[in-house]
Motif scaffolding. Structure first.
Motif, PDB file in Angstrom:
ATOM      1  N   MET A   1       0.817  -1.216   0.000  1.00  0.00           N
ATOM      2  CA  MET A   1       0.000   0.000   0.000  1.00  0.00           C
ATOM      3  C   MET A   1       0.851   1.265   0.000  1.00  0.00           C
ATOM      4  O   MET A   1       0.348   2.341  -0.309  1.00  0.00           O
ATOM      5  CB  MET A   1      -0.906   0.031   1.238  1.00  0.00           C
ATOM      6  N   ARG A   2       2.124   1.138   0.358  1.00  0.00           N
ATOM      7  CA  ARG A   2       2.970   2.327   0.464  1.00  0.00           C
ATOM      8  C   ARG A   2       2.986   3.096  -0.864  1.00  0.00           C
ATOM      9  O   ARG A   2       2.950   2.498  -1.940  1.00  0.00           O
ATOM     10  CB  ARG A   2       4.397   1.928   0.830  1.00  0.00           C
ATOM     11  N   PRO A   3       3.111   4.413  -0.792  1.00  0.00           N
ATOM     12  CA  PRO A   3       3.085   5.214  -2.031  1.00  0.00           C
ATOM     13  C   PRO A   3       4.429   5.345  -2.734  1.00  0.00           C
ATOM     14  O   PRO A   3       4.508   5.994  -3.778  1.00  0.00           O
ATOM     15  CB  PRO A   3       2.601   6.585  -1.524  1.00  0.00           C
ATOM     16  N   ASP A   4       5.506   4.730  -2.201  1.00  0.00           N
ATOM     17  CA  ASP A   4       6.801   4.898  -2.856  1.00  0.00           C
ATOM     18  C   ASP A   4       6.893   4.032  -4.114  1.00  0.00           C
ATOM     19  O   ASP A   4       6.181   3.030  -4.251  1.00  0.00           O
ATOM     20  CB  ASP A   4       7.939   4.543  -1.889  1.00  0.00           C
ATOM     21  N   PRO A   5       7.785   4.380  -5.063  1.00  0.00           N
ATOM     22  CA  PRO A   5       7.852   3.656  -6.347  1.00  0.00           C
ATOM     23  C   PRO A   5       8.155   2.174  -6.214  1.00  0.00           C
ATOM     24  O   PRO A   5       7.628   1.365  -6.978  1.00  0.00           O
ATOM     25  CB  PRO A   5       8.983   4.391  -7.095  1.00  0.00           C
ATOM     26  N   HIS A   6       8.998   1.798  -5.268  1.00  0.00           N
ATOM     27  CA  HIS A   6       9.331   0.384  -5.119  1.00  0.00           C
ATOM     28  C   HIS A   6       8.115  -0.432  -4.684  1.00  0.00           C
ATOM     29  O   HIS A   6       7.850  -1.522  -5.216  1.00  0.00           O
ATOM     30  CB  HIS A   6      10.475   0.207  -4.104  1.00  0.00           C
ATOM     31  N   ALA A   7       7.376   0.086  -3.721  1.00  0.00           N
ATOM     32  CA  ALA A   7       6.178  -0.614  -3.259  1.00  0.00           C
ATOM     33  C   ALA A   7       5.131  -0.692  -4.361  1.00  0.00           C
ATOM     34  O   ALA A   7       4.467  -1.728  -4.533  1.00  0.00           O
ATOM     35  CB  ALA A   7       5.603   0.091  -2.027  1.00  0.00           C
ATOM     36  N   ARG A   8       4.988   0.386  -5.125  1.00  0.00           N
ATOM     37  CA  ARG A   8       3.992   0.370  -6.202  1.00  0.00           C
ATOM     38  C   ARG A   8       4.394  -0.623  -7.301  1.00  0.00           C
ATOM     39  O   ARG A   8       3.537  -1.237  -7.937  1.00  0.00           O
ATOM     40  CB  ARG A   8       3.822   1.780  -6.781  1.00  0.00           C
ATOM     41  N   ALA A   9       5.702  -0.806  -7.501  1.00  0.00           N
ATOM     42  CA  ALA A   9       6.153  -1.788  -8.484  1.00  0.00           C
ATOM     43  C   ALA A   9       5.813  -3.210  -8.014  1.00  0.00           C
ATOM     44  O   ALA A   9       5.348  -4.051  -8.800  1.00  0.00           O
ATOM     45  CB  ALA A   9       7.654  -1.647  -8.721  1.00  0.00           C
ATOM     46  N   ILE A  10       6.032  -3.476  -6.733  1.00  0.00           N
ATOM     47  CA  ILE A  10       5.681  -4.795  -6.184  1.00  0.00           C
ATOM     48  C   ILE A  10       4.174  -4.995  -6.234  1.00  0.00           C
ATOM     49  O   ILE A  10       3.683  -6.088  -6.563  1.00  0.00           O
ATOM     50  CB  ILE A  10       6.194  -4.921  -4.739  1.00  0.00           C
ATOM     51  N   ARG A  11       3.429  -3.935  -5.952  1.00  0.00           N
ATOM     52  CA  ARG A  11       1.971  -4.025  -5.980  1.00  0.00           C
ATOM     53  C   ARG A  11       1.476  -4.440  -7.370  1.00  0.00           C
ATOM     54  O   ARG A  11       0.551  -5.246  -7.492  1.00  0.00           O
ATOM     55  CB  ARG A  11       1.345  -2.685  -5.579  1.00  0.00           C
ATOM     56  N   ALA A  12       2.087  -3.890  -8.404  1.00  0.00           N
ATOM     57  CA  ALA A  12       1.670  -4.218  -9.768  1.00  0.00           C
ATOM     58  C   ALA A  12       1.875  -5.704 -10.056  1.00  0.00           C
ATOM     59  O   ALA A  12       1.047  -6.343 -10.716  1.00  0.00           O
ATOM     60  CB  ALA A  12       2.446  -3.370 -10.768  1.00  0.00           C
ATOM     61  N   VAL A  13       2.982  -6.261  -9.544  1.00  0.00           N
ATOM     62  CA  VAL A  13       3.228  -7.691  -9.732  1.00  0.00           C
ATOM     63  C   VAL A  13       2.184  -8.512  -8.984  1.00  0.00           C
ATOM     64  O   VAL A  13       1.604  -9.467  -9.522  1.00  0.00           O
ATOM     65  CB  VAL A  13       4.648  -8.059  -9.245  1.00  0.00           C
ATOM     66  N   VAL A  14       1.913  -8.135  -7.725  1.00  0.00           N
ATOM     67  CA  VAL A  14       0.919  -8.858  -6.917  1.00  0.00           C
ATOM     68  C   VAL A  14      -0.461  -8.751  -7.561  1.00  0.00           C
ATOM     69  O   VAL A  14      -1.229  -9.719  -7.572  1.00  0.00           O
ATOM     70  CB  VAL A  14       0.901  -8.316  -5.475  1.00  0.00           C
TER      71      VAL A  14
END
Length: 532
Positions: free
Chosen positions: A396-409
């Protein structure tokens, strides 16, 4: 309450769902229980809104499914009202757009927010705000099929459950004392002396079911290690205007996450930056409005608050659930972010596991170490829930790394295997205990078998006793069970479509022994392991 000492078997601190469930389990076993609750009535602050499969099974095994069905209908009516309101708003918006079209220019036909029409989503939960579509579930998975009978009862809110459990506890003779605050206690080794603002009680045992800021946990000195919070979040039932830009369901934004619906006025927002500085004072309209605007980007106006709570993602767990004659259950033993309603369900599981073991200890027939298996069996499940909620916060974090992982999930969650995996973990059907025995059912929740007498296996668990199901009319089985007649029920009936010859089910509904072979086998040893 009198100033004189009163003596009971167990004092339960806290009349939330965990404390009431534990009190019901103890009352069912004939234990004298007093529940102390500082609130004078059920807390109406918005909380968990759904029950998972182990919780539904636990309540069904105590005969409470009809009450759940009634509560569910009330919930579904409120959800239908939200859908009606959204449909009316969408129709009004479309009519206004068509009215603004120049004469002779055809209107644009599209679904809400310009999305192409799709099949309806069958909501089966979310992971970090990623909606799981039940249309993607693998119908061949046996765990999915096993949820069918109870799955429709899950939409029951925490306050509804508390009302059901309080009514049941009173029926069982539990003494519930509201408006009473526990202030201190002393564990004397053979009893606990408990001081309240209205007098003193003596109890054989004290169970802290008093929430994440547990007085019992703090006074007893339990360690409470874990991870620090990252979010400030609000969940509310509020009156709002200018909500046209809020989309129903869960949504990720540049500053956080929000959810709108499925009840009229229900909104949840979470933003990163640490825990709230104020956890105690009431949430104001301005505070909630500011959070909603920052996270959603929609200029809503909050005109009234029916109920609202702040929360965060502090994740901590006590290493052991018992110190001397003091035990912890529910949020008193473990805290985490409430996404998915995991806390309520985890706590009910604690109560089911602890109840029969504590009752057996009080009755004097519990074998050595039985009560300590409460920590051994429940701590790993609590630890899993903490990590499950931490993983959701991470994507859920708004940083780019977290959003990249979110897209994979998100890609994985959209597959049949991904949806099935996540839904099964959320539902709790995976939960089991590491018990002695080679049969694959051992340590798992008992199957809901249909029996030849017209009953279902859970029907025979209403009394909260251990049950030996003899599916082959085997005299050797019944002989092995004979010496435990005061605490063991034997049911002889055929089980349609099953190769099982016998099944030993603990009071909490978990299988202690199973066999597809004739005779008693190692049943006598298994009986001695937990029936003394």
């Amino acid at each position: 309450m009198s100033e004189l000492h009163e003596r009971v078997d167990v004092v339960v601190a806290g009349a939330g769902p965990v404390g009431l469930m534990l009190a019901c389990e103890l009352g069912l076993a004939g234990v004298r229980v007093t529940v102390l609750e500082r609130r004078t009535d059920i807390d109406q602050t918005i909380k968990a809104g759904a029950l998972n499969h182990p919780t539904l099974q636990a309540l069904d095994r105590r005969g409470l499914s009809p009450k759940l069905a009634e509560a569910r209908e009330a919930t579904l009516a409120r959800m239908a009202e939200f859908r009606r309101m959204q449909a009316e708003a969408a129709a009004a918006k479309q009519a206004a757009q068509q009215a603004d079209q120049p004469a002779g220019q055809p209107g644009v036909q599209q679904t809400q927010a310009g999305r192409p029409e799709q099949r309806p989503v069958k909501f089966v939960g979310h992971f970090g705000g990623l909606l799981l579509d039940g249309n993607n579930l693998d119908p061949a998975d046996p765990d999915i099929a096993g949820e069918a009978r109870l799955g429709t009862l899950g939409m029951v809110g925490q306050q509804q459950l508390e009302a059901i459990l309080e009514e049941r506890a009173i029926e069982l003779g539990v003494d519930i004392r509201r408006g009473v605050t526990l202030t201190s206690f002393e564990d004397h080794g053979d009893r606990v002396v408990i001081t309240t603002d209205q007098g003193v009680l003596e109890a054989g045992w004290l169970a802290g079911c008093d929430g994440g800021r547990s007085t019992v946990r703090k006074l007893a000195g339990f360690d409470f290690p874990g991870t620090d919070p990252e979010i400030t979040a609000y969940q509310a039932m509020a009156e709002m205007t200018d909500t046209d830009g809020l989309e129903p369901g869960w949504h990720i934004t540049p500053t956080g996450v929000y959810a709108f619906g499925p009840m009229p006025g229900r909104v949840l927002v979470a933003e990163f930056g640490g825990a709230p500085t104020d956890r105690t004072s009431p949430v104001t309209e301005a505070e909630l409005e500011g959070a909603v605007r920052r996270v959603t980007g929609v200029p809503v106006t909050v005109t009234g608050i029916k109920t609202c709570t702040r929360f965060t993602d502090n994740a901590r767990q006590v290493p052991v659930y018992r110190q001397g004659r003091v035990l912890l259950a529910g949020d008193a033993a473990h805290v985490h972010s409430p996404f998915g309603g995991q806390g309520l369900n985890l706590g009910v599981g604690d109560a089911m596991n602890l109840g029969w073991k504590l009752a057996a200890t009080i009755a004097g027939w519990a074998p050595e170490g039985l009560l300590d298996t409460y920590t051994a069996e429940r701590h790993p499940i609590g630890a899993w829930v903490l990590n499950w909620t931490r993983a959701q916060i991470a994507i859920m974090r708004p940083d780019p790394h977290a959003r990249a992982i979110r897209a994979v999930v998100e890609d994985l969650a959209g597959t049949v295997d991904g949806t099935t995996y996540l839904a099964k973990r959320i539902s709790g059907v995976w939960q089991h205990y590491d018990l002695a025995g080679d049969h694959p059912l051992t340590g798992r929740s008992a199957p809901e078998l249909e029996l030849s007498d017209g009953s279902c296996l859970p029907d025979h668990l209403h009394a909260g006793r251990t049950v030996l199901f003899d599916f082959s009319d085997d005299a050797e089985l019944r002989a092995a069970a004979g010496e435990y007649a005061d605490r063991l029920t034997v049911v002889t009936a055929n089980a349609a479509g099953s190769e099982l010859r016998a099944l030993l089910v603990r009071p909490d509904g978990f299988v202690a022994w199973a066999s597809e072979e004739p005779g008693a086998g190692d049943l006598p040893k298994r009986l001695a392991d937990f029936l003394g």
